[in-house]
Design a protein around this motif. Structure first.
Motif, PDB file in Angstrom:
ATOM      1  N   ARG A  73       0.828  -1.212   0.000  1.00  0.00           N
ATOM      2  CA  ARG A  73       0.000   0.000   0.000  1.00  0.00           C
ATOM      3  C   ARG A  73       0.861   1.260   0.000  1.00  0.00           C
ATOM      4  N   ARG A  74       1.921   1.265   0.813  1.00  0.00           N
ATOM      5  CA  ARG A  74       2.799   2.435   0.847  1.00  0.00           C
ATOM      6  C   ARG A  74       3.446   2.679  -0.509  1.00  0.00           C
ATOM      7  N   TRP A  75       3.904   1.606  -1.129  1.00  0.00           N
ATOM      8  CA  TRP A  75       4.543   1.721  -2.450  1.00  0.00           C
ATOM      9  C   TRP A  75       3.551   2.230  -3.490  1.00  0.00           C
ATOM     10  N   ALA A  76       2.341   1.690  -3.505  1.00  0.00           N
ATOM     11  CA  ALA A  76       1.331   2.104  -4.489  1.00  0.00           C
ATOM     12  C   ALA A  76       0.973   3.578  -4.324  1.00  0.00           C
ATOM     13  N   LEU A  77       0.855   4.046  -3.085  1.00  0.00           N
ATOM     14  CA  LEU A  77       0.549   5.462  -2.845  1.00  0.00           C
ATOM     15  C   LEU A  77       1.710   6.354  -3.272  1.00  0.00           C
ATOM     16  N   GLU A  78       2.923   5.923  -2.971  1.00  0.00           N
ATOM     17  CA  GLU A  78       4.101   6.720  -3.328  1.00  0.00           C
ATOM     18  C   GLU A  78       4.231   6.875  -4.838  1.00  0.00           C
ATOM     19  N   LYS A  79       3.933   5.820  -5.590  1.00  0.00           N
ATOM     20  CA  LYS A  79       4.099   5.856  -7.044  1.00  0.00           C
ATOM     21  C   LYS A  79       2.886   6.460  -7.760  1.00  0.00           C
ATOM     22  N   LYS A  80       1.811   6.719  -7.026  1.00  0.00           N
ATOM     23  CA  LYS A  80       0.601   7.319  -7.618  1.00  0.00           C
ATOM     24  C   LYS A  80       0.119   6.492  -8.819  1.00  0.00           C
ATOM     25  N   LEU A  81      -0.084   5.207  -8.569  1.00  0.00           N
ATOM     26  CA  LEU A  81      -0.417   4.273  -9.637  1.00  0.00           C
ATOM     27  C   LEU A  81      -1.843   4.452 -10.132  1.00  0.00           C
ATOM     28  N   ASP A  82      -2.046   4.077 -11.406  1.00  0.00           N
ATOM     29  CA  ASP A  82      -3.386   4.040 -11.984  1.00  0.00           C
ATOM     30  C   ASP A  82      -3.942   2.622 -12.010  1.00  0.00           C
ATOM     31  N   ILE A  83      -3.048   1.629 -12.138  1.00  0.00           N
ATOM     32  CA  ILE A  83      -3.467   0.237 -12.276  1.00  0.00           C
ATOM     33  C   ILE A  83      -2.321  -0.647 -11.791  1.00  0.00           C
ATOM     34  N   VAL A  84      -2.659  -1.830 -11.278  1.00  0.00           N
ATOM     35  CA  VAL A  84      -1.653  -2.756 -10.762  1.00  0.00           C
ATOM     36  C   VAL A  84      -1.774  -4.089 -11.488  1.00  0.00           C
ATOM     37  N   ASN A  85      -0.638  -4.614 -11.919  1.00  0.00           N
ATOM     38  CA  ASN A  85      -0.565  -5.917 -12.573  1.00  0.00           C
ATOM     39  C   ASN A  85       0.232  -6.862 -11.680  1.00  0.00           C
ATOM     40  N   THR A  86      -0.404  -7.931 -11.192  1.00  0.00           N
ATOM     41  CA  THR A  86       0.277  -8.865 -10.300  1.00  0.00           C
ATOM     42  C   THR A  86       0.578 -10.176 -11.022  1.00  0.00           C
ATOM     43  N   HIS A  87       1.687 -10.783 -10.601  1.00  0.00           N
ATOM     44  CA  HIS A  87       2.110 -12.075 -11.137  1.00  0.00           C
ATOM     45  C   HIS A  87       2.181 -13.049  -9.960  1.00  0.00           C
ATOM     46  N   ASN A  88       3.146 -13.940  -9.910  1.00  0.00           N
ATOM     47  CA  ASN A  88       3.220 -14.853  -8.778  1.00  0.00           C
ATOM     48  C   ASN A  88       3.427 -14.064  -7.488  1.00  0.00           C
ATOM     49  N   LEU A  89       2.646 -14.400  -6.461  1.00  0.00           N
ATOM     50  CA  LEU A  89       2.622 -13.583  -5.246  1.00  0.00           C
ATOM     51  C   LEU A  89       3.047 -14.328  -3.994  1.00  0.00           C
ATOM     52  N   GLN A  90       3.619 -15.527  -4.112  1.00  0.00           N
ATOM     53  CA  GLN A  90       4.049 -16.232  -2.911  1.00  0.00           C
ATOM     54  C   GLN A  90       5.074 -15.375  -2.174  1.00  0.00           C
ATOM     55  N   GLY A  91       4.777 -15.028  -0.952  1.00  0.00           N
ATOM     56  CA  GLY A  91       5.627 -14.125  -0.183  1.00  0.00           C
ATOM     57  C   GLY A  91       4.926 -12.801   0.059  1.00  0.00           C
ATOM     58  N   PHE A  92       4.314 -12.254  -0.973  1.00  0.00           N
ATOM     59  CA  PHE A  92       3.500 -11.050  -0.802  1.00  0.00           C
ATOM     60  C   PHE A  92       2.143 -11.414  -0.192  1.00  0.00           C
ATOM     61  N   SER A  93       1.586 -12.537  -0.631  1.00  0.00           N
ATOM     62  CA  SER A  93       0.260 -13.036  -0.269  1.00  0.00           C
ATOM     63  C   SER A  93      -0.815 -12.324  -1.076  1.00  0.00           C
ATOM     64  N   THR A  94      -1.893 -13.035  -1.326  1.00  0.00           N
ATOM     65  CA  THR A  94      -3.005 -12.444  -2.082  1.00  0.00           C
ATOM     66  C   THR A  94      -3.787 -11.450  -1.242  1.00  0.00           C
ATOM     67  N   GLY A  95      -3.442 -11.339   0.039  1.00  0.00           N
ATOM     68  CA  GLY A  95      -4.072 -10.322   0.868  1.00  0.00           C
ATOM     69  C   GLY A  95      -3.780  -8.910   0.399  1.00  0.00           C
ATOM     70  N   ILE A  96      -2.793  -8.744  -0.468  1.00  0.00           N
ATOM     71  CA  ILE A  96      -2.509  -7.397  -0.999  1.00  0.00           C
ATOM     72  C   ILE A  96      -3.620  -6.925  -1.918  1.00  0.00           C
ATOM     73  N   TRP A  97      -4.394  -7.877  -2.500  1.00  0.00           N
ATOM     74  CA  TRP A  97      -5.461  -7.445  -3.418  1.00  0.00           C
ATOM     75  C   TRP A  97      -6.533  -6.613  -2.725  1.00  0.00           C
ATOM     76  N   PRO A  98      -7.128  -7.082  -1.616  1.00  0.00           N
ATOM     77  CA  PRO A  98      -8.089  -6.215  -0.919  1.00  0.00           C
ATOM     78  C   PRO A  98      -7.450  -4.916  -0.451  1.00  0.00           C
ATOM     79  N   GLY A  99      -6.156  -4.979  -0.073  1.00  0.00           N
ATOM     80  CA  GLY A  99      -5.473  -3.762   0.345  1.00  0.00           C
ATOM     81  C   GLY A  99      -5.366  -2.747  -0.770  1.00  0.00           C
ATOM     82  N   LEU A 100      -5.090  -3.205  -1.976  1.00  0.00           N
ATOM     83  CA  LEU A 100      -5.021  -2.304  -3.126  1.00  0.00           C
ATOM     84  C   LEU A 100      -6.407  -1.815  -3.523  1.00  0.00           C
TER      85      LEU A 100
END
Length: 404
Positions: free
Chosen positions: A96-123
């Protein structure tokens, strides 16, 4: 359009095709002048400085799971790791901090082992549309392969209790994803059969050949002497090496001489056991090699995987070098072969059927080369430019739908 790309691993820290395909997409998007920012995990053993568009963050879990050759963690530690990886709040905060800092318009995710899919609701709480790419089966199986105790699992609703329990939150998290991309129709359909991504727009975008490798010359081999067949992949049961060797023994007993070139790594104890079990086979064990060095030395590829494959990039690489493939009839690899024209199929896990197919093709040796030439022609459609165009159009469509 400011695009964020999240991948657990990213070159030079990479272990497979998923990371290479993520980098290929990022490089293509940046070549179009788009603002693209990559978020990936920092390997503790080999820390690397950030590049202007790449940010590496430490993994917040109990161990680093990507070190090859390391001692396998205990069952309890693995269970804790996977349980935390279902929804990791510390990684979600970093994303979330990274996405806010970069002022993103859209996010493209690939393999997420380690990040966890919990980042999706966060985004999603940041009102960001998400496009996820399915490279493997990690959302359905902690082992990522849907293969256990010598057999495949996961077809339709049949999965083991461990997989269902550990991955249940991931299915709920997919409700936050706007669009999902399968590298094959098979992997996309299988996830939807299990209830994932039911509300997301779905699209198949096949992997592409690496434009930096030369596939312009046909990797011909002068056919003097016996047929020579190649295998490239992990040397284990899930990849079907047991089936290949059993079929090779059947053909040897029938009097068909074949030289087998086996490239890849695997458990040393398994390789030693197979060498003792089949002492009369003509086997060359080449270890880990550059695939481009294999194709001039073989007449065709055997792809005998017992487990499901998301796609089977090695089939595409072989085709680009004018080599036909004989593949097990399941998984995404089926979508890369036109039976009888660019290759052939056999029933998964059935060495008798594999031997039968090879025997029939060898009755007309010119068919190997003819199928290889057709395979090469088919492979020309799998360009990085076509893949880039499909992703760019999808990102634009998702972003437009999200804004309206």
């Amino acid at each position: 359009m400011r695009i964020g790309v999240i991948s657990a691993l990213y070159p030079p820290t990479a272990i497979g095709g998923a990371e290479i395909m993520a980098q290929q997409l990022v490089d293509g998007l940046r070549s179009q002048g788009l603002d693209v920012f990559v978020l990936t995990l920092q390997a503790p053993q080999a820390p690397m400085a950030d590049e202007p568009h790449i940010h590496r963050v430490p993994l917040q879990n109990i161990y680093w799971p990507y070190e090859r050759g390391q001692k396998s963690p205990s069952s309890l530690r693995r269970l804790i790791w996977h349980a935390l990886d279902t929804s990791n709040p510390w990684m979600t905060q970093q994303v979330r901090r990274w996405a806010l800092e970069k002022k993103l318009d859209i996010v493209n995710t690939h393999n997420l082992q380690g990040f966890s899919t919990g980042i999706w609701p966060g985004l999603q709480t940041l009102n960001l549309p998400i496009v996820h790419v399915l490279h493997d089966f990690s959302l359905l199986c902690p082992r990522t392969v849907l293969y256990k105790n010598g057999r495949v699992c996961g077809l339709h609703e049949r999965r083991c209790t461990e997989c269902r329990w550990l991955t249940a939150p991931r299915a709920n998290h997919t409700a936050s994803v706007s669009a999902v991309v399968g590298v094959s129709q098979f992997i996309l359909q299988l996830h939807r059969e299990h209830g994932l991504f039911r509300q997301a727009q779905g699209q198949v975008i096949y992997n592409a050949l690496n434009p930096q490798k030369s596939h312009h010359q046909t990797a011909t081999r002068s056919r003097i002497g016996p047929l020579r067949l190649g295998f490239l992949g992990r040397l284990d049961q899930a990849k079907g090496l047991d089936v290949l060797l059993a079929a090779a023994e059947i053909l040897r007993l029938k009097g068909l001489p074949i030289q087998w070139v086996l490239a890849g790594k695997g458990p040393s104890q398994d390789i030693e056991r197979w060498q003792m079990q089949y002492p009369l086979l003509d086997l060359q064990w080449r270890g880990h090699i550059d695939p481009d060095t294999l194709w001039p030395d073989v007449d065709a590829l055997v792809f005998p995987s017992n487990s499901y494959e998301a796609l089977g990039n090695v089939i595409l690489e072989a085709a680009a070098s004018a080599k036909a493939s004989i593949a097990s009839r399941h998984g995404g690899g089926v979508e890369l072969i036109e039976e009888g024209l660019t290759g052939a199929f056999f029933e998964p896990g059935n060495p008798e059927d594999l031997a039968k197919v090879i025997w029939a093709l060898e009755q007309d040796p010119e068919r190997w080369q003819n199928m290889g030439l057709h395979a090469r022609q088919k492979a020309q459609a799998f360009t990085s430019q076509r893949r880039l165009s499909q992703f760019t159009d999808l990102f634009k469509d998702v972003l437009h739908a999200h804004r309206t």
